[in-house]
Scaffold this active site. Sequence first.
Site, mmCIF file in Angstrom:
data_model
loop_
_atom_site.group_PDB
_atom_site.id
_atom_site.type_symbol
_atom_site.label_atom_id
_atom_site.label_comp_id
_atom_site.label_asym_id
_atom_site.label_seq_id
_atom_site.Cartn_x
_atom_site.Cartn_y
_atom_site.Cartn_z
ATOM 1 N N LEU A 101 35.366 40.009 35.563
ATOM 2 C CA LEU A 101 35.217 39.449 36.917
ATOM 3 C C LEU A 101 36.357 39.994 37.779
ATOM 4 O O LEU A 101 37.451 40.278 37.268
ATOM 5 C CB LEU A 101 35.321 37.923 36.871
ATOM 6 C CG LEU A 101 34.176 37.160 36.190
ATOM 7 C CD1 LEU A 101 34.484 35.678 36.137
ATOM 8 C CD2 LEU A 101 32.862 37.398 36.923
ATOM 9 N N ASP A 102 36.112 40.081 39.082
ATOM 10 C CA ASP A 102 37.173 40.494 40.003
ATOM 11 C C ASP A 102 38.298 39.463 39.988
ATOM 12 O O ASP A 102 38.078 38.301 39.657
ATOM 13 C CB ASP A 102 36.633 40.590 41.438
ATOM 14 C CG ASP A 102 35.591 41.691 41.575
ATOM 15 O OD1 ASP A 102 35.574 42.595 40.723
ATOM 16 O OD2 ASP A 102 34.801 41.624 42.531
ATOM 17 N N ILE A 103 39.460 39.894 40.444
ATOM 18 C CA ILE A 103 40.630 39.001 40.414
ATOM 19 C C ILE A 103 40.407 37.714 41.225
ATOM 20 O O ILE A 103 40.874 36.643 40.848
ATOM 21 C CB ILE A 103 41.904 39.768 40.868
ATOM 22 C CG1 ILE A 103 43.157 38.928 40.633
ATOM 23 C CG2 ILE A 103 41.822 40.247 42.302
ATOM 24 C CD1 ILE A 103 44.462 39.696 40.670
ATOM 25 N N LYS A 189 29.602 41.367 46.067
ATOM 26 C CA LYS A 189 30.334 41.509 47.340
ATOM 27 C C LYS A 189 29.673 42.593 48.190
ATOM 28 O O LYS A 189 29.458 42.429 49.386
ATOM 29 C CB LYS A 189 31.791 41.869 47.074
ATOM 30 C CG LYS A 189 32.568 40.719 46.483
ATOM 31 C CD LYS A 189 33.966 41.133 46.171
ATOM 32 C CE LYS A 189 34.710 40.005 45.493
ATOM 33 N NZ LYS A 189 35.922 40.462 44.841
#
Length: 238
Positions: A101-103, A189
């Site tokens: 997962l993204d930060i 996103k």
Amino acid sequence: MRVRINKYLATCGLGSRRRVESYINQKKVSINGKLARLYDYVCPETDTVMVGKKIVKPKKFEYYILNKPKGVVSTTKDEFGRKTVLDFVKTKAKLKIAGRLDIDTTGVVLLTDDADLITKITQSKNNIVKTYRVVVAGRLDQDKIKLLEQGVNLGGYVTKPANVEVVEIGKNRSVFNLSLSEGKYHQIKKMCERIKLPFIELTRIAIGGLSLGSLMPGQVKKLKRSEIYKIFNLKNLS
Ligand code: URA
């Protein structure tokens, strides 16, 4: 119970099924003293399986579900000293991450040393559906829902069919669950950006049948192999 030799070797912690097949092809594997072939079966209770000169036995893998908080990186080490998903688990096992997962994304991360399971979960051909709670600025109208579901053109790549479940629609803010079976870099996103819905927040609420439940950000839960294999509809060795 008899199992295919490649499945048995993967359960011994020797890597994914594809990797262990290469050991068989290289004639490194024997069953009761005879060279193993790709389509052989073994009886884990009674057969002796060797790779090279070493007897191999099923390994006790570890499985953890973490609700990844914001600000934590989905890597095993971080060159900038940031907290990683592995900092939440105390174990000597060499855990890997099934689906990063993204930060700034929160939610379900599965940590395990079972390489075979990671391959199954992350390979898009296996169509494991991941569900995300998406919060965006603006109104999610029917045209945008259709686009998200049928495929968004991300400049040369059209996303695969997905499913949208509306949670809340407002003029300035909308919330929906998006279920997809692929995971390209920053995919959600980019999809939101493309349909002109500025992205606010993202949480992965489930990977297949493995859902967050009541796990709070930063909380981790150990799962049994039998539980995990049931959740992902896989046959367990024992
Ligand atoms: N899609 C994104 O854009 N980010 C994530 O972390 C996961 C899916």
